[in-house]
Enzyme design. Structure first.
Site: not given
Ligand code: G16
Length: 543
Positions: A113-114, A277, A279, A281-282, A376
């Site tokens: 992800s990010h 971000d 991938d 999705d953000r 997302k």
């Molecule tokens: C992931 C999850 C999200 C979550 C985020 C932060 O996002 O898909 O649902 O809100 O992590 O999670 P945490 O607070 O446990 O670090 P992404 O975009 O990183 O895949």
């Protein structure tokens, strides 16, 4: 081609977190590490023989190598077809769409992800189910259980598949179909939004900047915003995906996209700006002179979604993760539609979307999406905003002011304490948990505690219960503090402290954020003894 059965042994820590397994890249590169985890997924889903699976990732360092391993393992174990994004690229929402559109049995998404990318940065792998959504808890637990008793995996001995050429090729008995990562997704967006209206608005002078942060959304944004909607060439910046994201964090937040925020707060800012971000999705949304928090963005999208053709019939309901501000609830209440509060993690929205109970979902962590896919979707949020701006003909700042004067304003911030020693973070949460029964009625900094609990979620669709999802403390004036440990970090523990204070429409709607939240911040520290127990004087990241 020969199938090798390779003896292995369980590796500790292969437990998927909030979103798949995320580790340092070098951890994933250790002998057997990736193979053990992939085999555990294959075993947990009952094998891949005869199945159709999607494969792609965000293009970070080692994405291409990991994709070849997954192809060889799935081919060795009889997968019927692997649908792979060209060069092993697929944004997370595009992968979700492809799984659904092609009726696939699931898909592997390579992404952290990010989190930054590179040999010394982070890597990740998640598995999405046939509905296109992240594996539910029951499946991630099975994957982990398999990883703890694995003794062998199967892999084909073969050359790399050339993933650069679109078309179908064969690997042992498995068909490998290499597809354009963008076209199906772009076609889906055209069914949801009024492209003609947006195109006209852009040609009439609405200006925009989209920062793809050298991550996977670049090709998607260039195709959709510049080619199909006619935004000026160069509106999409940092559009070329790079294995190390150009050395930055591909995180669309005011911290990591500070240049974009600077641009929007200065003279000569475009009308609208956004970022996505690693991938895809953000999202982050900005207007000239204004940053829209993800929680507010969800609320504004919920209030205005009917202006886009795909949502013209209205929304069935709105869902948000528990730490996300309650701004969207106010919209749902006024509209007389259902609203839901789930644990952090997009996987918890899956049942609500599948069951038609929620149409829009969102999280404070910069995620918004709808029932068009089961993830997302950053670019989707940008297009919905553009559709709303085109329809209303007002700047972002005015839309926000009108929203707050109708619903009131949920001042909101998240404070992150990163790489805290795990024992210290666990001790802080345990100490707070122990005091919960005694907290109601106590006052701090002028705020009186109404309730204090460890959040537990009862899924209304399948009746499953998930406990221990974060501590939330509600005050009598509607303010709120939530504390939980992140499930996506790769180093020590990250303590997240979510702070919220509500002002009704007749209240003060244009306070400085720090002033508005000062009593809530003070109460959070007093209750959780954050400075004392972490040894930190201030958060590492404030969003
Ligand atoms: C992931 C999850 C999200 C979550 C985020 C932060 O996002 O898909 O649902 O809100 O992590 O999670 P945490 O607070 O446990 O670090 P992404 O975009 O990183 O895949």
């Amino acid at each position: 081609m020969q199938v090798n059965t390779v003896a292995t042994a369980p590796i500790a820590g292969q437990k998927p977190g909030t979103s798949g397994l995320r580790k340092k890249t070098r951890v994933f590169m250790q002998p057997h590490y990736l193979e053990n985890f992939v085999q555990s997924i294959i075993d947990a889903i009952g094998g891949v023989a005869g199945k159709v699976l999607v494969l792609g990732g965000d293009g970070r360092y080692w994405n291409d190598r990991a994709a070849q391993v997954i192809l060889r393992m799935c081919a060795a174990q009889g997968a019927r077809r692997m649908i792979v994004g060209q060069n092993a690229l697929l944004s997370t929402p595009a992968a979700s769409h492809l799984i659904r559109k092609r009726g696939a049995d699931g898909g592997f998404i390579l992404s952290a992800s990010h989190n930054p990318g590179g040999e010394d940065a982070d890597f990740g792998l998640k598995f999405n189910s046939a509905n296109g959504g992240p594996a539910p808890e029951s499946l991630t637990e099975r994957i982990h259980a398999h990883s703890q008793r694995i003794d062998a995996y199967q892999i084909l001995e073969a050359q790399d598949v050339d993933l650069s050429r679109i078309g179908t090729t064969q690997l042992a008995q498995t068909e490998i179909e290499i597809v354009d990562p963008v076209s199906d997704y772009a076609a889906l967006m055209e069914t949801l939004f009024d492209f003609d209206l947006i195109r006209r608005t852009l040609s009439n002078g609405l200006t925009l900047r989209f920062d793809a942060m050298h991550a996977v959304t670049g090709p998607y944004a260039t195709e959709i915003l510049e080619r199909r909607l006619g935004a000026a060439a160069g509106s999409v910046v940092n559009a070329r995906p790079l294995p190390d994201f150009g050395g930055g964090h591909p995180d669309p937040s005011p911290v990591w996209a500070a240049d974009l925020v600077g641009l929007m707060m200065g003279d000569g800012a475009p009308d609208f700006a956004a970022a996505s971000d690693g991938d895809g999705d953000r999202n982050m949304i900005l207007g000239r002179g204004v940053y829209v928090t993800p929680s507010d963005s969800l609320a504004v999208l919920a209030a205005n979604a009917h202006l886009a053709p795909g949502y013209a019939r209205g929304l069935a309901g709105v869902a948000r993760s528990m730490p996300t501000s309650r701004a969207a609830d106010l919209v749902a209440q006024k509209a007389g539609i259902a609203h839901f509060e789930t644990p952090t993690g997009w996987k918890f929205f899956g049942n609500l979307l599948d069951d038609g109970r929620a149409t829009l979902c969102g999280e404070e962590s910069a995620g918004t999406g709808s029932d068009h896919v089961r993830e997302k979707d950053g670019l989707w949020a940008v297009l919905l905003w553009l559709n709303i701006l085109a329809h209303r003909g007002e700047p972002v700042q005015r839309i926000m002011a009108a929203h707050w004067s109708e619903y009131g304003r949920n001042y909101y911030s998240r404070h992150d304490y990163e790489a805290v020693p795990t024992e210290a973070a666990d001790a802080l949460i345990a100490a707070l948990r122990a005091q919960l029964p005694d907290l109601p009625g106590r006052s701090h900094d002028g705020l009186t505690i109404e309730s204090a609990e460890d959040f537990s979620y009862l899924d209304p669709v399948d009746g499953s219960r998930t406990n221990g999802q974060g501590i939330r403390i509600l005050f009598t004036d509607g303010s709120r503090v939530v504390l939980r440990l992140s499930g996506t970090g790769t180093e020590g523990a990250t303590l997240r402290v979510y702070l919220e204070r509500y002002q009704p429409p007749e209240g003060a709607l244009d306070l400085a954020l720090d002033d508005a939240l000062a009593p809530v911040i003070a109460a959070a520290d007093a209750l959780a003894r954050i400075r004392e127990l972490t040894g930190r004087q201030a958060p590492d990241v404030t969003t």
